[in-house]
Motif scaffolding. Structure first.
Motif: not given
Length: 424
Positions: A9, A320, A376, A378-379
């Motif tokens: 990110s 994300n 991840s 964010m997923c």
């Protein structure tokens, strides 16, 4: 113990790899390349010395209108640096020319206003006409001809009807077009969905020449170059950037010749020798290229090129923005296995390509040979698992899973930026 930095990110993760496991770290020299000039000087030098073309200022003289094609929010083109220089030089030569900026979304969603501000800066967004290409809007494209592959060539009306068409972009290794930049601003950049799908057919994606760093005999590149010439793409400005997204070189001029020079420069810096290992750790270079699973397939292909058969790829990517494509996700999630996906896709005719087919074809190819653990926090983990991958919240968790499968003595190769290298 080796401590290795991985872009994730908008931050950097640091991981520790035991010396007994680490075989190699494969990095592009692009990230360590030191340019003698600053970004503005590099860009202006390229524009002062166009390759295979007259100067941009000569091209704009006498023109009433023009279109500048630029990349969308998924590409780290430093438009805050490049676009002001282009606009200034154009208006110095022709103060009254009408300029429109066309965002080459290809088959992606439109770029939002906020993403435009992040890409261009507030001043350009407020003072310039900026439009998104919409590949599925049939009223915004016109038929231009037939691609060498036989597919219909439909391109954005605005691009085709302007007096002068130029583009800006950047050059990096690309997992099936060989390299990004140049002709890609036209196809897939401002082409219709129908044209993109014909170019990205399963037959071409399966070609041994449709690989990272390969342009010669690449059927996808051949179509793209034809499209650029049919569109009369008169001039390009393509940059090469380092890991901090700073310009280290630039190439301007003819859409084919300038691009080829840029590709040679990148190849000299990006080419690395494969070091086969049981476990490969790779990334998509962080933001903006690691926003979804769709884009993250690119980084996986670098790992694929150096992973032992039956090995494990640890893909460190924020994702994300989710899967990145409805058809991409559903084609993966609604099929029993990667092998089943491959068998199905190879039966799809050249003109019958479905949306995102190329992406799930390549992901299925990788998953058919390797286990992928996507890292991840964010997923949605369930989304990842439904796409036939495993999930981990951290690299450390992924390594634990990998060691359980391959053993504590498993060898590891790390590719800190999978989209920046050409693994040979």
């Amino acid at each position: 113990m080796a401590r290795i930095k991985l872009p994730y990110s908008k931050k950097i993760l640091e991981i520790n790899i035991p010396d007994r496991n680490l075989r190699a770290i494969l990095e592009s020299k692009v990230h360590s390349y030191k340019a003698e000039d600053n970004q503005e000087e590099i860009i202006n030098k390229a524009l002062d010395n166009p390759i295979g073309s007259i100067h941009l200022e000569e091209l704009v003289k006498g023109k009433k209108n023009m279109v500048i094609i630029t990349s969308d929010h998924t590409r780290p083109v430093p438009s805050k640096v490049t676009m002001p220089i282009l606009l200034k030089r154009i208006r110095n030569a022709n103060p009254n020319i009408d300029i429109k900026i066309l965002i080459a979304t290809g088959f992606h969603r439109p770029t939002t206003r906020q993403e435009m501000i992040q890409k261009f800066g507030q001043q350009i967004v407020e003072n310039e006409i900026i439009l998104n290409h919409l590949s599925e809007d049939e009223n915004s494209v016109i038929r231009v001809g037939t691609l060498p592959s036989g597919g219909e060539l439909w391109l954005n009306k605005l691009a085709m009807e302007t007096e002068l068409l130029i583009s800006e972009g950047f050059i990096e290794p690309h997992f099936f077009a060989g390299f990004s930049g140049g002709r890609k601003s036209i196809l897939p950049g401002v082409a219709s969905a129908k044209t993109v799908m014909a170019n990205h057919c399963s037959e071409f994606i399966a070609s041994q020449y449709a690989r990272t760093g390969v342009i010669k005999n690449n059927p996808i590149h051949k179509d793209m170059l034809y499209a650029a010439k049919q569109a009369k793409l008169a001039f390009i400005l393509n940059v090469v950037i380092d890991s901090e997204k700073k310009v280290i070189n630039a190439f301007a001029g003819d859409c084919q010749l300038a691009h080829e020079e840029g590709c040679k420069f990148v190849m000299n810096l990006a080419s690395v020798k494969a070091v086969k290992s049981d476990i490969i750790i790779t990334t998509n270079g962080g933001y903006p290229l690691d926003q979804n699973i769709y884009q993250s397939v690119k980084g996986m292909t670098a790992a694929e090129a150096t992973c032992k058969e039956g090995g494990i790829i640890i893909m460190v990517s924020a994702c994300n923005d989710g899967h990145g494509g409805k058809s991409f996700y559903e084609s993966m999630a609604n099929t029993g296995s990667p092998k089943e996906i491959l068998d199905k896709v190879m039966k799809v005719g050249r003109t019958e390509t479905i949306p995102d087919q190329w992406e799930f074809q390549i992901l299925a190819r990788i998953l058919n040979m390797h286990t992928v653990i996507l890292v991840s926090d964010m997923c949605d983990p369930e989304m990842i698992k439904k796409m036939h991958m495993e999930h981990a919240f951290t690299v450390e968790e992924a390594l634990e899973k990998a060691f359980l499968i391959k053993g504590k003595d498993a060898k590891i190769t790390v590719i800190p930026d999978g989209v920046s290298v050409v693994v040979r």
